[in-house]
Enzyme design. Structure first.
Site, short mmCIF file in Angstrom:
data_model
loop_
_atom_site.label_atom_id
_atom_site.label_comp_id
_atom_site.label_asym_id
_atom_site.label_seq_id
_atom_site.Cartn_x
_atom_site.Cartn_y
_atom_site.Cartn_z
N ARG A 1 53.29 42.86 82.57
CA ARG A 1 54.00 42.31 81.41
C ARG A 1 55.40 41.92 81.82
NH1 ARG A 1 53.55 45.42 75.71
NH2 ARG A 1 51.33 45.17 76.09
N SER B 1 51.36 41.92 73.28
CA SER B 1 51.31 42.81 72.12
C SER B 1 52.49 42.57 71.18
CB SER B 1 51.23 44.26 72.59
OG SER B 1 50.92 45.10 71.51
N ASP C 1 46.30 45.49 67.89
CA ASP C 1 45.79 46.75 68.45
C ASP C 1 46.56 47.95 67.91
OD1 ASP C 1 48.13 46.39 69.92
OD2 ASP C 1 47.23 46.91 71.85
N ARG C 2 47.62 47.70 67.13
CA ARG C 2 48.38 48.82 66.56
C ARG C 2 48.54 48.61 65.06
NH1 ARG C 2 53.33 50.34 69.72
NH2 ARG C 2 54.22 48.75 68.42
N GLU D 1 48.25 57.53 70.21
CA GLU D 1 49.58 57.68 70.81
C GLU D 1 50.60 57.44 69.71
OE1 GLU D 1 49.91 54.84 73.99
OE2 GLU D 1 49.78 53.12 72.65
N SER E 1 53.14 55.74 69.32
CA SER E 1 53.64 54.39 69.04
C SER E 1 52.58 53.59 68.26
CB SER E 1 54.05 53.69 70.33
OG SER E 1 52.99 53.77 71.26
#
Length: 586
Positions: free
Chosen positions: A37, A139, A300-301, A398, A400
């Site tokens: 990244r 992300s 994804d979050r 997790e 986050s």
């Protein structure tokens, strides 16, 4: 062959910008907690056409060595909606180049015809029995960034030693091969298939395995607002709600469609809380929706906010949501398991910097709890091992705001987490409870776990190294601090060096991770605090949690103690003024 990035290098050369040229050209991208990244732009440590081609050539070389059936099984490629005009770089273009490298070598490629949530790639790798997959995404990072996330055949992100071996292979073949630049191959090659419909249908069908109260969902009057933060989430969250029997959530119109500039938020990270959820909270008030679900740009979050009795909004932390999910997934398991099901066969997992609330629930309820290093790649691999050994994994997270409900996807998944949140809120409403009220009940049953996580920005790697080296040589060479201000330290664990004072042999149980800094302090008052560097951004993060027993229920006393300890931690160990650290903007 990208004119824009070529011009960036030429312009730096003409203007004598030698330091910047060195910074851009004298180091390579390395695998962090979420793959490669970096910022988009010219240079070997940036994300651009060339570095993506080189990375894919290295992966091809490594996979060819690992799998004799590579050319029968194929490879999955997905992408989000990021892009940058100044370097003529977009996730879709980088995904096409990734596919081109492999197609030119006669590898079948499952290339999604449109943008997808990140969890669709690991899901597709498993469903299609591919050897591996790549997702082009950064992300929730700032708009300038992009990334390259690699999944192994088991559907989990790659961990050591694969990452190290791939880097070696990349360095062995940096010259682009014939055909590697041919991004039109995805439109012409007979070896390219579009897995979109099959994977989307299968995913939504699999999702129903964690739907336990469809009849309530169909009837509920609760309304939900969803924001997809200018990313990929809108269509997929709509479909997930439908799969659970809900009416579709109300989308935030300004944020529903992809926008690589993320133009309505100061940063595209729903973790930042109320400041970035402004539009969704105002819409929810207007529509009389009590719960807001926010997926980050690659879905994804998940962030969740709930309107309280007094009209204010509570934005839950990742650790608070995990307490709710942990309670929910276990309750649903207990109500639906067979007569002979053994609770000792059940597992939940969390990363070591996340809340220990699941440990408390596990101790009382009799299931197993395990910790991993930070980063979902460690969780995914461990969950796969447990499943292969006949264990049942209900939930992992997790702090986050990354959650894995069920095991259809071995990575964090904001789409499934959003719809599970809606079902949980619907069920609780039938019991006259809000999510916030249930959270307090969970803490009163299993003990309060009060945590705080934040960060400082530091753009100077030598400063970061100096801060951590000082902690390893605090009062004398090779001695860690015994106190932090007035707080007595019981144990120190240093994941970077593999030291753990609480173990008889003084060696850490978790694997050593030399490439990043991470030290955890356990205090006499029951607080656990960790300092670590981010694997994806220029941040020093701190995590602190007070874990109390169920009978210690005075929340305000615990909060005050935690706050004082964090102040001592910052003042004594991080010394932001002396080290020029930038405080996180409130």
């Amino acid at each position: 062959q990208n004119q824009k990035t070529k011009e960036q290098i030429e312009s730096l050369l003409q203007n004598g910008k030698h330091k910047e040229l060195r910074d851009r050209l004298c180091c390579r991208l390395t695998f962090g907690t979420a793959g490669l990244r970096s910022a988009m732009g010219a240079g070997f440590c940036y994300i651009n056409d060339l570095t993506v081609i080189q990375s894919t050539q290295g992966i091809y070389k490594y996979l060819e060595r690992c799998f004799s059936d590579f050319k029968q099984r194929g490879f999955v490629v997905g992408y989000d909606t990021r892009g940058q005009v100044t370097s003529n770089c977009s996730s879709k273009k980088l995904a096409k180049l990734t596919a081109a490298v492999l197609l030119a070598k006669d590898v079948p490629v499952y290339f999604f015809s449109t943008y997808v949530p990140t969890p669709f790639v690991p899901y597709a790798v498993q469903q299609l029995k591919a050897v591996a997959g790549v997702m082009i995404t950064a992300s929730h990072n700032r708009k300038e960034d992009n990334g390259y996330k690699v999944y192994w055949e088991n559907g989990a992100q790659i961990t050591s030693p694969h990452d190290k071996e791939i880097i070696k292979c990349i360095e062995e073949c940096v010259e682009p091969w014939n055909g590697s630049w041919n991004e039109n191959l995805v439109d012409t090659s007979p070896l390219r298939q579009d897995p979109l419909k099959k994977i989307c249908d299968c995913y939504m069908e699999d999702l129903k395995k964690i739907c336990y109260h469809r009849e309530l969902n169909v009837q509920t009057n609760l309304k939900f607002v969803h924001t997809s933060f200018h990313g990929v989430g809108h269509d997929y969250v709509q479909l997930a709600f439908k799969a659970f029997g809900f009416q579709p959530p109300i989308p935030v119109p300004e944020q529903k469609d992809p926008d690589p500039d993320f133009s309505t938020v100061k940063c595209p990270n729903p973790e930042e809380g109320e400041s970035v959820l402004e539009l969704s909270l105002r819409l929810a008030e207007k529509e009389n929706a009590k719960v807001v679900v926010a997926t980050d740009p690659d879905a994804d979050r998940l962030a969740v906010a709930e309107q309280q009795e007094n009209g204010c909004w509570k934005v839950f932390t990742g650790n608070e949501l995990a307490a709710l999910f942990g309670w929910w997934m276990f309750s649903c398991w207990k109500d639906n398991c067979s007569e002979d099901a053994d609770v000792k066969n059940v597992y939940m997992l969390a990363t070591t910097v996340s809340s220990k609330i699941l440990r408390a629930i596990a101790l009382k309820e009799g299931f197993h709890f395990e910790e991993t290093l930070p980063g979902f790649k460690w969780i995914g691999s461990r969950v796969k091992d447990l499943l292969d050994n006949g264990k049942e994994v209900l939930f992992a997270f997790e702090e986050s705001i990354g959650f894995m409900c069920g095991t259809s996807v071995l990575d964090k998944d904001g789409v499934s987490a959003a719809v599970v949140t809606a079902e949980m809120a619907t069920y609780l409403e039938g019991k006259n409870l809000t999510l916030a009220q249930k959270l307090i009940e969970i803490y009163e049953t299993y003990g309060y776990h009060i945590s705080k996580t934040s960060y400082f920005l530091c753009y100077d790697p030598p400063t970061i190294k100096r801060i951590f080296e000082k902690l390893r040589n605090f009062d004398a060479p090779q001695s860690y601090p015994k106190f932090c201000g007035i707080y007595n330290i019981l144990h120190v664990r240093d994941i970077t060096t593999g030291y753990d004072s609480s173990q008889p042999n003084k060696k850490s149980v978790l694997p050593v991770s030399k490439s990043s800094q991470m030290i955890t302090f356990t205090f006499q008052n029951g607080c656990v605090a960790t300092l670590r560097t981010s694997g994806t951004e220029p941040k020093i993060k701190y995590y602190a949690e007070m874990c109390a027993l169920p009978e210690q229920s005075d929340r305000s006393v615990l909060e005050e103690e935690l706050q004082k300890l964090i102040e001592a931690l910052i003042e004594n160990f991080l010394e932001p003024d002396k080290n020029g650290l930038i405080w996180r903007s409130a």
